[in-house]
Design a protein around this motif. Structure first.
Motif, PDB file in Angstrom:
ATOM      1  N   ILE A 370      41.213  45.989  16.624  1.00 24.45           N
ATOM      2  CA  ILE A 370      40.650  45.116  18.747  1.00 24.45           C
ATOM      3  C   ILE A 370      39.137  45.495  18.604  1.00 24.45           C
ATOM      4  O   ILE A 370      38.276  44.768  19.372  1.00 24.45           O
ATOM      5  CB  ILE A 370      41.554  45.419  18.771  1.00 24.45           C
ATOM      6  CG1 ILE A 370      42.922  44.167  18.355  1.00 24.45           C
ATOM      7  CG2 ILE A 370      41.151  44.782  20.332  1.00 24.45           C
ATOM      8  CD1 ILE A 370      44.455  44.383  18.933  1.00 24.45           C
ATOM      9  N   ILE A 371      38.921  47.020  18.506  1.00 19.76           N
ATOM     10  CA  ILE A 371      37.631  47.505  19.813  1.00 19.76           C
ATOM     11  C   ILE A 371      36.279  46.999  18.961  1.00 19.76           C
ATOM     12  O   ILE A 371      35.398  46.323  19.522  1.00 19.76           O
ATOM     13  CB  ILE A 371      37.627  48.573  20.314  1.00 19.76           C
ATOM     14  CG1 ILE A 371      39.107  48.846  20.795  1.00 19.76           C
ATOM     15  CG2 ILE A 371      36.455  49.374  20.393  1.00 19.76           C
ATOM     16  CD1 ILE A 371      39.306  50.909  20.692  1.00 19.76           C
ATOM     17  N   HIS A 372      36.863  46.682  17.802  1.00 17.64           N
ATOM     18  CA  HIS A 372      35.240  47.020  16.827  1.00 17.64           C
ATOM     19  C   HIS A 372      34.752  45.154  17.012  1.00 17.64           C
ATOM     20  O   HIS A 372      33.810  44.755  16.872  1.00 17.64           O
ATOM     21  CB  HIS A 372      35.873  46.971  15.821  1.00 17.64           C
ATOM     22  CG  HIS A 372      35.337  48.266  15.260  1.00 17.64           C
ATOM     23  ND1 HIS A 372      36.419  49.903  15.528  1.00 17.64           N
ATOM     24  CD2 HIS A 372      34.286  50.029  14.779  1.00 17.64           C
ATOM     25  CE1 HIS A 372      35.707  50.571  15.153  1.00 17.64           C
ATOM     26  NE2 HIS A 372      34.128  51.273  15.503  1.00 17.64           N
ATOM     27  N   ILE A 391      41.205  37.727  15.931  1.00 16.22           N
ATOM     28  CA  ILE A 391      43.200  36.775  16.072  1.00 16.22           C
ATOM     29  C   ILE A 391      43.730  37.941  15.377  1.00 16.22           C
ATOM     30  O   ILE A 391      45.020  37.482  15.330  1.00 16.22           O
ATOM     31  CB  ILE A 391      42.364  35.403  15.953  1.00 16.22           C
ATOM     32  CG1 ILE A 391      42.219  34.690  17.460  1.00 16.22           C
ATOM     33  CG2 ILE A 391      43.940  34.287  15.678  1.00 16.22           C
ATOM     34  CD1 ILE A 391      41.506  33.156  16.710  1.00 16.22           C
ATOM     35  N   GLU A 392      43.236  37.651  13.904  1.00 12.63           N
ATOM     36  CA  GLU A 392      44.538  38.449  12.976  1.00 12.63           C
ATOM     37  C   GLU A 392      44.506  39.676  13.366  1.00 12.63           C
ATOM     38  O   GLU A 392      46.153  39.596  13.174  1.00 12.63           O
ATOM     39  CB  GLU A 392      42.934  38.638  11.711  1.00 12.63           C
ATOM     40  CG  GLU A 392      44.070  38.752  10.662  1.00 12.63           C
ATOM     41  CD  GLU A 392      45.083  37.188   9.958  1.00 12.63           C
ATOM     42  OE1 GLU A 392      46.542  38.440   9.972  1.00 12.63           O
ATOM     43  OE2 GLU A 392      45.101  36.386  10.825  1.00 12.63           O
ATOM     44  N   CYS A 393      44.135  40.632  14.249  1.00 13.05           N
ATOM     45  CA  CYS A 393      44.253  41.823  15.006  1.00 13.05           C
ATOM     46  C   CYS A 393      45.540  41.159  15.362  1.00 13.05           C
ATOM     47  O   CYS A 393      46.651  42.239  15.776  1.00 13.05           O
ATOM     48  CB  CYS A 393      43.253  42.709  15.563  1.00 13.05           C
ATOM     49  SG  CYS A 393      42.633  43.049  14.044  1.00 13.05           S
ATOM     50  N   GLU A 402      48.047  36.219  23.001  1.00 15.17           N
ATOM     51  CA  GLU A 402      46.021  36.655  23.427  1.00 15.17           C
ATOM     52  C   GLU A 402      45.481  35.789  21.861  1.00 15.17           C
ATOM     53  O   GLU A 402      44.644  35.284  22.137  1.00 15.17           O
ATOM     54  CB  GLU A 402      46.517  38.236  22.891  1.00 15.17           C
ATOM     55  CG  GLU A 402      46.471  38.627  23.851  1.00 15.17           C
ATOM     56  CD  GLU A 402      48.565  39.299  23.746  1.00 15.17           C
ATOM     57  OE1 GLU A 402      49.048  38.772  23.301  1.00 15.17           O
ATOM     58  OE2 GLU A 402      48.867  40.269  24.690  1.00 15.17           O
ATOM     59  N   ALA A 403      46.579  35.603  20.815  1.00 11.70           N
ATOM     60  CA  ALA A 403      45.612  34.826  19.816  1.00 11.70           C
ATOM     61  C   ALA A 403      45.300  33.962  20.038  1.00 11.70           C
ATOM     62  O   ALA A 403      44.823  33.148  19.644  1.00 11.70           O
ATOM     63  CB  ALA A 403      46.846  35.159  18.868  1.00 11.70           C
ATOM     64  N   MET A 404      46.878  32.483  20.365  1.00  7.54           N
ATOM     65  CA  MET A 404      46.370  31.450  20.741  1.00  7.54           C
ATOM     66  C   MET A 404      45.721  31.260  21.960  1.00  7.54           C
ATOM     67  O   MET A 404      45.342  30.365  22.047  1.00  7.54           O
ATOM     68  CB  MET A 404      47.887  31.111  22.047  1.00  7.54           C
ATOM     69  CG  MET A 404      48.031  29.156  21.828  1.00  7.54           C
ATOM     70  SD  MET A 404      47.669  28.658  20.594  1.00  7.54           S
ATOM     71  CE  MET A 404      49.697  29.075  19.725  1.00  7.54           C
ATOM     72  N   LEU A 423      41.150  27.754  12.581  1.00  9.00           N
ATOM     73  CA  LEU A 423      41.796  28.799  13.183  1.00  9.00           C
ATOM     74  C   LEU A 423      42.784  28.602  14.134  1.00  9.00           C
ATOM     75  O   LEU A 423      44.072  29.469  14.479  1.00  9.00           O
ATOM     76  CB  LEU A 423      39.664  29.361  13.820  1.00  9.00           C
ATOM     77  CG  LEU A 423      40.401  30.762  14.556  1.00  9.00           C
ATOM     78  CD1 LEU A 423      41.020  32.021  13.514  1.00  9.00           C
ATOM     79  CD2 LEU A 423      39.439  31.056  15.455  1.00  9.00           C
ATOM     80  N   LEU A 424      42.598  27.303  15.009  1.00 13.08           N
ATOM     81  CA  LEU A 424      43.949  27.548  15.833  1.00 13.08           C
ATOM     82  C   LEU A 424      45.423  26.870  15.213  1.00 13.08           C
ATOM     83  O   LEU A 424      45.917  28.073  15.906  1.00 13.08           O
ATOM     84  CB  LEU A 424      43.538  26.193  16.769  1.00 13.08           C
ATOM     85  CG  LEU A 424      44.218  25.523  18.297  1.00 13.08           C
ATOM     86  CD1 LEU A 424      44.621  26.565  18.853  1.00 13.08           C
ATOM     87  CD2 LEU A 424      43.751  24.884  18.633  1.00 13.08           C
TER      88      LEU A 424
END
Length: 576
Positions: A370-372, A391-393, A402-404, A423-424
């Motif tokens: 996530i950081i990267h 988003i995949e993470c 969080e992804a949404m 993506l959504l």
């Protein structure tokens, strides 16, 4: 009779000899002689005048800089500046006791501004950006040369000081109105294209054959606002002009834009054109390597990596290409190391960050990944692939909320196109409550781009959940009418098995494996067919699971092989 040159050499002071060698580029010779002379000066302070000591320290520091001994060079440059400060306090230059023929040195002393610039260069090489900014900030604005303003602008931008960066870039353009990289810097900081163009209008009107520049600025303004379609059209119009035809930079930009727009076929085509024109091209080759790896052309990726390492191992691109090869060979630890090495060479390499993030994610180290991805987004806020990785993470760690939020933000920021809609939809598919919304979004995406592979994969996943296999087969056949893709052929094979069309399913698995011999799931599907197993409910369920393997927690906890297949199926790895 002694020659004039020998008489001239005899009348020169030893410090002047050092200066002559420095200007001649004899760095190793300067280092040895200046080192000895500085020791002599230390043992006898009266031997050289303050101005001569200053010169010796600067030339010695320059030779250290040339040998890439940056910390040592900074130390000597600092001593030189201290010596210069002491020198400026004395109005007269003392003649040196050892050089009776010496003349006043003030007119040929190394520039104090240049010394500070060299110090800043050392600090940037040592990754001490704050110290670099501090030393350049200490130079009064009126004394800053264009290269000092350019370095300051880049450092400010990297540090997130956008206003100061814009000011410095504008100062570069005021001094050098054709500084195109400064123009790109301003556009990347959201300065309007029209404002930037106004700063070059006089030069365009006064010099012949520069009429293309205003169109060039317009094109890259579109690039930096994320308007890929208009950017592609504008650069194509430039590239078609006879005077700019076959320009490698324009072709590289076009390839990158097609990649961002999800048009991998045209992207590869433009990268190949650019490569043919310039066999030593490095820029953009990391993206090209990823695209080849994505298509299963691992031998080509390996050859590209070897070629790039022969050109330069001091750029991030060869390491990223080699990392792509390792990633798609399911050697994630090696991909992680190669990504880290690339970042070490260029901390601004988005591709290196995406490679390392993807490797971490597939190794189950999601929080580090996530950081990267966040850093990649900071560096490239208009690139969808950075958001996809993040988003995949979130989905892998069950952080659907969080992804949404992130997917909605991307949708609003980058606009409603096939990529943002898909993506959504990907996030909506994770929540039972938003299944219908996912379906609507995917239909919109496929209306815009019927051949967009990610949208087709996600729609197929949705149809498999609903067991609408005939609809899925029609969708996949339509998508494969004008393109050939391993994942689509494999999923079509899975659907055909579900409706007992075993022979055609075998054909589809064969095509998938011909496109990517490393596709494990196609191999598994074919092996099942060869065993002539009847498709039970359990087998059908397993096929559905294959299509749903989009990087959920189960995938990350599984083997490297499973994780790699997930990455290949989704065409992710933080990129499009």
């Amino acid at each position: 009779v002694p020659s004039a040159s020998r008489l001239s050499a005899a009348s020169m002071s030893v410090v002047e000899h050092v200066r002559e060698m420095a200007s001649a580029g004899l760095h190793s010779n300067v280092r040895l002689l200046s080192g000895l002379l500085l020791t002599m000066s230390g043992n006898n302070p009266e031997l050289f005048s303050p101005s001569q000591k200053y010169q010796l320290l600067v030339y010695h520091a320059d030779s250290l800089f040339h040998d890439k001994e940056y910390r040592n060079a900074v130390s000597k440059y600092t001593m030189a500046l201290q010596q210069k400060k002491a020198l400026s306090k004395t109005s007269k230059v003392r003649p040196s006791t050892g050089n009776a023929a010496s003349t006043p040195q003030s007119q040929c002393l190394p520039s104090e501004i240049e010394v500070k610039y060299k110090m800043a260069e050392c600090y940037t090489m040592l990754k001490q950006d704050k110290d670099a900014i501090a030393i350049l900030d200490g130079i009064p604005s009126r004394q800053r040369t264009p290269k000092i303003n350019m370095m300051l602008a880049n450092l400010y931008k990297k540090a997130g000081q956008e206003r100061s960066s814009v000011t410095s870039y504008k100062e570069v353009l005021r001094q050098c109105p054709l500084a195109l990289d400064a123009i790109l810097g301003l556009l990347s900081l959201s300065v309007k294209g029209a404002e930037v163009a106004s700063m070059t209008i006089n030069i365009i009107q006064s010099i012949p054959n520069l009429d293309w520049l205003s169109v060039w600025i317009k094109a890259y303004a579109f690039v930096h606002t994320g308007d890929n379609t208009r950017a592609i059209n504008t650069i194509c119009s430039l590239e078609k002009k006879s005077l700019l035809r076959d320009n490698v930079d324009l072709l590289g930009s076009l390839a990158d834009l097609y990649f961002r727009a999800g048009d991998n076929k045209n992207s590869i085509l433009k990268f190949e054109q650019a490569q043919m024109l310039d066999p030593y091209l490095i820029k953009g080759m990391d993206v090209y390597g990823y695209l080849l790896a994505r298509e299963g052309r691992l031998e080509d990726v390996e050859n590209l990596g070897c070629r790039l390492f022969n050109i330069s191992d001091q750029h991030a691109e060869p390491w990223v290409v080699s990392g792509c090869h390792s990633f798609y060979s399911k050697r994630y630890s090696r991909a992680l190391y190669l990504g880290a090495k690339a970042i070490q060479l260029n901390s601004n390499s988005v591709q290196a960050l995406l490679l390392k993030g993807a490797a971490l994610r597939n190794m189950g180290r999601v929080q580090e990944a996530i950081i990267h991805f966040r850093e990649a987004i900071r560096l490239a806020p208009c690139r969808l692939d950075c958001y996809e990785g993040l988003i995949e993470c979130y989905l892998a760690s069950n952080s659907i909320r969080e992804a949404m939020v992130m997917a909605n933000n991307v949708y609003k920021t980058l606009g409603a196109n096939a990529q943002t809609l898909t993506l959504l939809a990907t996030v909506c598919l994770e929540d039972p409550v938003t299944q219908e919304k996912a379906k609507t979004l995917l239909d919109k995406a496929l209306t815009q781009r019927p051949d967009y592979i990610k949208a087709v994969v996600k729609k197929a996943e949705l149809l498999s959940r609903e067991q609408k296999y005939e609809d899925g087969i029609a969708l996949l056949r339509n998508a494969l009418a004008n393109q050939s893709d391993c994942v689509l052929h494999r999923i079509l094979g899975d659907f055909l098995v579900a409706v007992n069309e075993y022979q055609e399913a075998m054909d589809q698995y064969s095509i998938a494996l011909s496109l990517d011999p490393n596709d494990q799931k196609s191999l598994e599907g074919m092996q099942k067919m060869e065993k002539e197993e009847s498709p039970t409910d359990a087998t059908q369920e397993e096929d559905v699971d294959d299509m749903e393997g989009s990087g959920e927690e189960g995938d990350l906890e599984g083997s490297d092989s499973e994780a790699a297949q997930w990455a290949d199926q989704e065409q992710w790895f933080g990129m499009q």
